[in-house]
Design a protein around this motif. Structure first.
Motif, PDB file in Angstrom:
ATOM      1  N   LEU A   1     -93.201 -13.735  30.150  1.00 18.56           N
ATOM      2  CA  LEU A   1     -92.059 -14.197  29.367  1.00 18.56           C
ATOM      3  C   LEU A   1     -91.891 -15.705  29.536  1.00 18.56           C
ATOM      4  N   PRO A   2     -91.672 -16.412  28.458  1.00 17.00           N
ATOM      5  CA  PRO A   2     -91.361 -17.840  28.608  1.00 17.00           C
ATOM      6  C   PRO A   2     -90.019 -18.008  29.310  1.00 17.00           C
TER       7      PRO A   2
ATOM      8  N   TYR B   1     -83.577 -11.485  20.953  1.00 16.88           N
ATOM      9  CA  TYR B   1     -84.689 -12.220  20.358  1.00 16.88           C
ATOM     10  C   TYR B   1     -85.567 -11.284  19.539  1.00 16.88           C
TER      11      TYR B   1
ATOM     12  N   LEU C   1     -86.679 -16.831  27.732  1.00 19.44           N
ATOM     13  CA  LEU C   1     -86.459 -15.436  27.373  1.00 19.44           C
ATOM     14  C   LEU C   1     -86.171 -14.595  28.609  1.00 19.44           C
TER      15      LEU C   1
ATOM     16  N   LEU D   1     -89.239 -10.711  18.077  1.00 16.20           N
ATOM     17  CA  LEU D   1     -90.594 -11.183  18.381  1.00 16.20           C
ATOM     18  C   LEU D   1     -91.152 -12.018  17.231  1.00 16.20           C
TER      19      LEU D   1
ATOM     20  N   TYR E   1     -92.652 -16.315  20.674  1.00 15.08           N
ATOM     21  CA  TYR E   1     -93.302 -15.400  21.625  1.00 15.08           C
ATOM     22  C   TYR E   1     -93.620 -14.102  20.899  1.00 15.08           C
ATOM     23  N   ASP E   2     -94.880 -13.623  21.089  1.00 18.07           N
ATOM     24  CA  ASP E   2     -95.318 -12.423  20.377  1.00 18.07           C
ATOM     25  C   ASP E   2     -95.209 -11.148  21.207  1.00 18.07           C
TER      26      ASP E   2
ATOM     27  N   ALA F   1     -90.460 -22.980  19.611  1.00 16.08           N
ATOM     28  CA  ALA F   1     -91.338 -22.077  20.361  1.00 16.08           C
ATOM     29  C   ALA F   1     -91.186 -20.663  19.820  1.00 16.08           C
TER      30      ALA F   1
ATOM     31  N   ARG G   1     -93.681  -6.030  24.113  1.00 14.06           N
ATOM     32  CA  ARG G   1     -93.428  -5.838  22.686  1.00 14.06           C
ATOM     33  C   ARG G   1     -92.375  -4.763  22.400  1.00 14.06           C
TER      34      ARG G   1
END
Length: 243
Positions: A99-100, A82, A103, A84, A93-94, A91, A70
Motif C-alpha cells: 500500500l502506498p 478509495y 492509503l 482502485l 494504485y491498482d 498518484a 484488490r
C-alpha cells in the motif's frame, strides 16, 4: 497435437486460473507454473516482452509474488474510501503490491478534537444527560412513581386547570394514573406533585448550567477530556452534589 497446461493472467499479469490440457497458448496465458502464494498475496507474471507482439512473453519472464489488496476496502482518510485506479493527487494504485503511504486498509481514526470542539461536545453531553434525567420520573415520599415527561407535566397541569373549572376543592379526590399504577388522590396532592415536578425540572436545568460553567472554565485539554458529566444531577427532587 500435444496438450499443455497454461496459466491465465489478467491485464496486470496477476494469476487468474489454470487451464489444463489446451492445445495452444492463448492471450495472456503463461507456460511456467507459478509458485505458491501466501494468504494476502498473488502471483504476478513479469516479462520484458510485450504480450501483444512477442510470443516469448508466454515463457520468457518470471512469477513475482505481490501483496493483493484488490478486494480490500481501502481508505484515503476517515470517511473517504478509495476506488482502485483512481487518481489521488497525481498518484494511483491498482491493488497490487504494498500500500502506498497515502492509503490504509482500515478506516483511519478521526483526528483529535480541538479544545473548542471538545468543549462543545462535553456541553452537548451535559444537555443530553439533563434531558435523560429530567424525563426519568420522580418517586414521591409515599413511594409512588410519577412520570416527568412533557406530556406528564401537561397532564398534571390539565388536571389542576380542569378541577378549577369544575369547581373542585383541594380536598376533592380524583383518579390519577402514575407510573406505579392508578391511585386516588386529592386535587391538593396533584398540585403538590406538580410543584415537586417543577422543582425537579428546575434542578435539572440548574445542574446543566453548573456543568456548562465548569466546562467553560477548564483550560487543560486532559482535564476537559476527563470531565465527568454524569454526576451532580438531581434524584427525585434532591441533588447528588455539585457538578
Amino acid at each position: 497435437m500435444e496438450h499443455i497446461t497454461v496459466w491465465q493472467v489478467d491485464d496486470a499479469g496477476a494469476l487468474m486460473y489454470v487451464c489444463p490440457g489446451v492445445r495452444s497458448v492463448g492471450w495472456l496465458q503463461v507456460k511456467q507454473q507459478p509458485p505458491e502464494a501466501a494468504q494476502g498475496h498473488i502471483q504476478v507474471w513479469s516479462s520484458q516482452f510485450n504480450p501483444k507482439t512477442d510470443p516469448q512473453w508466454a515463457d520468457q519472464g518470471a512469477w513475482v509474488l505481490k501483496e493483493d489488496h484488490r478486494k480490500d476496502v481501502l481508505w484515503i482518510k476517515r470517511g473517504e474510501k478509495y476506488i482502485l485506479g483512481a487518481d489521488h493527487e497525481g498518484a494511483a494504485y491498482d491493488g497490487l503490491g504494498p500500500l502506498p503511504a497515502w492509503l490504509h486498509d482500515e478506516e483511519p481514526p478521526a483526528p483529535p478534537l480541538t479544545m473548542d470542539q471538545l468543549r462543545d461536545a462535553k456541553q452537548a453531553s451535559a444537555t443530553t444527560k439533563r434531558w435523560d434525567v429530567m424525563v426519568g420520573g420522580v418517586t414521591l415520599p409515599t413511594g409512588v412513581r410519577v412520570g416527568t415527561t412533557v406530556d406528564d407535566q401537561n397532564r398534571i397541569t390539565s388536571v389542576v386547570a380542569n378541577a378549577a373549572l369544575a369547581g373542585l376543592a383541594d380536598t376533592d379526590v380524583v383518579d390519577f394514573k402514575s407510573e406505579s399504577g392508578w391511585i386516588r388522590i386529592s386535587i391538593g396532592d396533584v398540585k403538590q406533585i406538580g410543584g415537586l415536578i417543577g422543582q425537579f425540572v428546575q434542578a435539572c436545568y440548574t445542574a446543566e448550567r453548573a456543568h456548562y460553567d465548569a466546562i467553560t472554565a477548564i483550560t487543560d485539554y486532559a482535564e476537559l477530556q476527563n470531565y465527568d458529566v454524569s454526576v451532580g444531577w438531581p434524584v427525585d427532587g434532591s441533588s447528588e452534589g455539585a457538578a
